[in-house]
Design a protein around this motif. Structure first.
Motif, mmCIF file in Angstrom:
data_model
loop_
_atom_site.group_PDB
_atom_site.id
_atom_site.type_symbol
_atom_site.label_atom_id
_atom_site.label_comp_id
_atom_site.label_asym_id
_atom_site.label_seq_id
_atom_site.Cartn_x
_atom_site.Cartn_y
_atom_site.Cartn_z
ATOM 1 N N ALA A 262 -72.353 35.522 -3.470
ATOM 2 C CA ALA A 262 -72.952 35.281 -3.489
ATOM 3 C C ALA A 262 -73.619 33.638 -4.593
ATOM 4 O O ALA A 262 -73.516 33.074 -4.686
ATOM 5 N N ARG A 263 -73.484 34.769 -6.096
ATOM 6 C CA ARG A 263 -73.411 34.011 -7.357
ATOM 7 C C ARG A 263 -72.511 32.711 -7.061
ATOM 8 O O ARG A 263 -72.754 32.230 -8.034
ATOM 9 N N ALA A 264 -71.407 33.150 -6.883
ATOM 10 C CA ALA A 264 -69.888 32.259 -7.123
ATOM 11 C C ALA A 264 -70.652 30.639 -6.275
ATOM 12 O O ALA A 264 -70.507 29.588 -7.059
ATOM 13 N N ARG A 265 -71.881 31.106 -5.359
ATOM 14 C CA ARG A 265 -72.726 29.546 -5.289
ATOM 15 C C ARG A 265 -73.705 29.414 -5.883
ATOM 16 O O ARG A 265 -73.867 28.001 -5.757
ATOM 17 N N TYR A 266 -75.328 30.441 -5.924
ATOM 18 C CA TYR A 266 -75.657 29.859 -6.144
ATOM 19 C C TYR A 266 -75.773 30.628 -8.104
ATOM 20 O O TYR A 266 -77.027 30.136 -8.589
ATOM 21 N N ALA A 267 -74.581 30.454 -8.893
ATOM 22 C CA ALA A 267 -74.321 30.973 -10.492
ATOM 23 C C ALA A 267 -75.864 29.954 -11.562
ATOM 24 O O ALA A 267 -74.888 28.600 -10.862
#
Length: 271
Positions: A262-267
């Motif tokens: 998810a962090r790949a998208r929302y970092a």
């Protein structure tokens, strides 16, 4: 041009490079790689807990699993690119970071991701390595130096501190600061936060145990006790109700893997 102007120019160049769309995209793919590795490590831990697997529950064990799959070495070379970009993205933070804590964090994570990229490249080339053996070798080398036991002990305490801070991040939800604004909204946002809470706590527990083993190696002057993540997870499994504890930690590591995806998208680019 005075030194302050040169410093300002260097910081601007680092920030421009860090925000370049290509580097940003490949660095975010690095988070995907981290997510997949944690999913595999958690799965390997669960297999060890249930007695259905004997692989090493570590980054090396996960990379070995990928290398054995069809097309696995190609996937690993892509992973090297992603981890290398993520390392560069973090190291540029040393020059571009607005605060000292961001620069220190960038330097530490940059080195960690660069080391993981190097390990991944080893498997991509068709060779292999073991996190546990590397940890024991490094510990043995340090123990043989003057005041080596003190250095190893301090290193173990630092690892314990990293683990405890990870638990704190999970309990306090401090990790949300690393996400874009709005990433908490809706059912997807709630799922991301929950996976982060569980994942950071489980990862912190694993690191705290790992640090404890390193301290134990320093106290006993026995590098074999240091082991690595696999040794830490197996130690958890050997405790009373160890199978249940190891399954819980394994699931937690998988949740951290989902959070990394998810962090790949929302970092947040400034995190």
């Amino acid at each position: 041009m005075d030194s302050s102007s040169l410093s300002r120019e260097g910081k601007d160049l680092a920030e421009t490079a860090r925000e370049h769309p290509v580097l940003d995209a490949v660095a975010r793919f690095g988070y995907v790689v981290l997510g997949l590795l944690h999913l595999l490590v958690g799965w390997l831990a669960i297999r060890i807990a249930t007695g259905s697997g004997s692989g090493e529950a570590s980054n090396s064990g996960a990379l070995a699993q990928i290398a054995e799959a069809p097309g696995g070495r190609v996937v690993l070379w892509l992973a090297v690119a992603g981890l290398g970009a993520l390392s560069l993205w973090r190291l540029l933070q040393v020059a571009a970071g607005p605060e000292l804590k961001h620069r220190v964090k960038g330097a530490a994570l940059g080195v960690v991701y660069l080391s993981l990229a190097a390990t991944t490249a080893t498997f991509a080339r068709g060779a292999s390595t073991s996190d546990g053996e590397k940890a024991s070798d490094v510990t043995a080398t340090v123990l043989n130096q003057p005041a080596g036991a003190i250095a190893v002990g301090i290193g173990g305490l630092v690892i314990i501190g990293v683990g405890l801070y990870s638990v704190y991040q999970g309990v306090s939800r401090k990790f949300v600061e690393n996400l874009d604004r709005g990433a908490e909204s809706g059912s997807v946002g709630t799922a991301i936060v929950v996976s982060g809470i569980i994942g950071y706590i489980a990862r912190g527990v694993a690191f705290a145990v790992l640090g404890g083993l390193v301290v134990w190696a320093a106290l006993t002057n026995d590098p074999e006790k240091a082991g690595g993540l696999d040794a830490a997870l197996r130690y958890i499994g050997e405790q009373p109700f160890g199978m249940v504890l190891l399954i819980v930690v394994g699931v937690g590591l998988m949740m951290y893997g989902l959070f990394c995806l998810a962090r790949a998208r929302y970092a947040d680019a400034d995190s």
